[in-house]
Enzyme design. Structure first.
Site, mmCIF file in Angstrom:
data_model
loop_
_atom_site.group_PDB
_atom_site.id
_atom_site.type_symbol
_atom_site.label_atom_id
_atom_site.label_comp_id
_atom_site.label_asym_id
_atom_site.label_seq_id
_atom_site.Cartn_x
_atom_site.Cartn_y
_atom_site.Cartn_z
ATOM 1 N N HIS A 68 0.849 -1.181 0.000
ATOM 2 C CA HIS A 68 0.000 0.000 0.000
ATOM 3 C C HIS A 68 0.889 1.236 0.000
ATOM 4 O O HIS A 68 2.039 1.200 0.449
ATOM 5 C CB HIS A 68 -0.899 0.013 1.238
ATOM 6 C CG HIS A 68 -1.973 -1.026 1.209
ATOM 7 N ND1 HIS A 68 -3.082 -0.956 2.018
ATOM 8 C CD2 HIS A 68 -2.111 -2.160 0.481
ATOM 9 C CE1 HIS A 68 -3.864 -1.997 1.790
ATOM 10 N NE2 HIS A 68 -3.294 -2.744 0.860
ATOM 11 N N GLU A 70 0.961 3.920 1.812
ATOM 12 C CA GLU A 70 1.466 4.345 3.121
ATOM 13 C C GLU A 70 2.641 3.475 3.561
ATOM 14 O O GLU A 70 3.654 3.984 4.061
ATOM 15 C CB GLU A 70 0.355 4.274 4.184
ATOM 16 C CG GLU A 70 -0.820 5.186 3.904
ATOM 17 C CD GLU A 70 -1.943 4.514 3.119
ATOM 18 O OE1 GLU A 70 -3.098 4.933 3.281
ATOM 19 O OE2 GLU A 70 -1.669 3.572 2.341
ATOM 20 N N CYS A 98 -6.076 2.085 5.877
ATOM 21 C CA CYS A 98 -6.700 0.825 6.267
ATOM 22 C C CYS A 98 -6.062 0.391 7.591
ATOM 23 O O CYS A 98 -5.063 0.964 8.034
ATOM 24 C CB CYS A 98 -6.489 -0.225 5.175
ATOM 25 S SG CYS A 98 -4.791 -0.857 5.085
ATOM 26 N N CYS A 101 -2.239 -0.191 7.320
ATOM 27 C CA CYS A 101 -1.453 1.034 7.170
ATOM 28 C C CYS A 101 -1.482 1.867 8.448
ATOM 29 O O CYS A 101 -0.482 2.493 8.816
ATOM 30 C CB CYS A 101 -1.956 1.839 5.985
ATOM 31 S SG CYS A 101 -1.652 0.996 4.407
#
Length: 171
Positions: A68, A70, A98, A101
């Protein structure tokens, strides 16, 4: 901050989020998405005025569900600073993180996460972030992913050795 405001002992002035930093995270999201690297997400890690890392979602490019934006930005910033501790840093994200993250930001000790869209926006775009947040609120026994305890006594030996290790470094 109000120029006439008085800071109490131990307080510090919180800097306002920077539009140019969020703009860079958004541009990274567009670039990664248009390039086929992954979903429509971007992130940036800053320390004061310095941009340490800018990243996009790379799940498809890496075939890695943890890539992801992040997490990618946190990894890059940590590598640049040669530390796992991003205290004093901000994480800009084009969407509310999420649970994975969010946990990565907590473990990295960033000071704050500044996000644009939220979990409902992500859900409307076809991403299950809202469902993941609901899943984490459930008791472990009620979650979709079954957690099966197994061989605890054998694995406790690793923790015992860790606790006895004189040069262990907590993180």
């Amino acid at each position: 901050m109000d120029p006439d405001a008085v800071l109490l002992e131990g307080e510090s002035e919180v800097t306002a989020p920077r539009k140019d930093f969020m703009d860079r995270a958004i541009a990274a999201a567009f670039d990664g998405m248009r390039g086929g690297d992954g979903g429509p997400f971007g992130a940036l890690v800053s320390r004061g005025e310095e941009v340490l890392a800018v990243a996009s979602n790379r799940v498809l490019a890496r075939n890695d569900p943890t890539a992801h934006a992040e997490v990618e930005a946190i990894r890059d910033a940590c590598a640049k600073l040669a530390t796992f501790d991003l205290s004093g840093c901000d994480l800009y994200a084009t969407c509310e993180p999420c649970p994975m993250c969010y946990a990565a930001a907590l473990w990295a000790r960033v000071d704050r996460v500044i996000h644009a869209c939220d979990r409902q926006d992500a859900a409307r775009a076809g991403f299950d972030d809202a469902e993941l947040h609901r899943e984490m609120e459930k008791a472990p026994r009620d979650r979709a992913l079954l957690l099966v305890p197994f061989e605890r006594d054998a694995a406790l030996a690793v923790f015992r050795e860790w606790l006895a290790k004189p040069d262990r470094r907590l993180y």
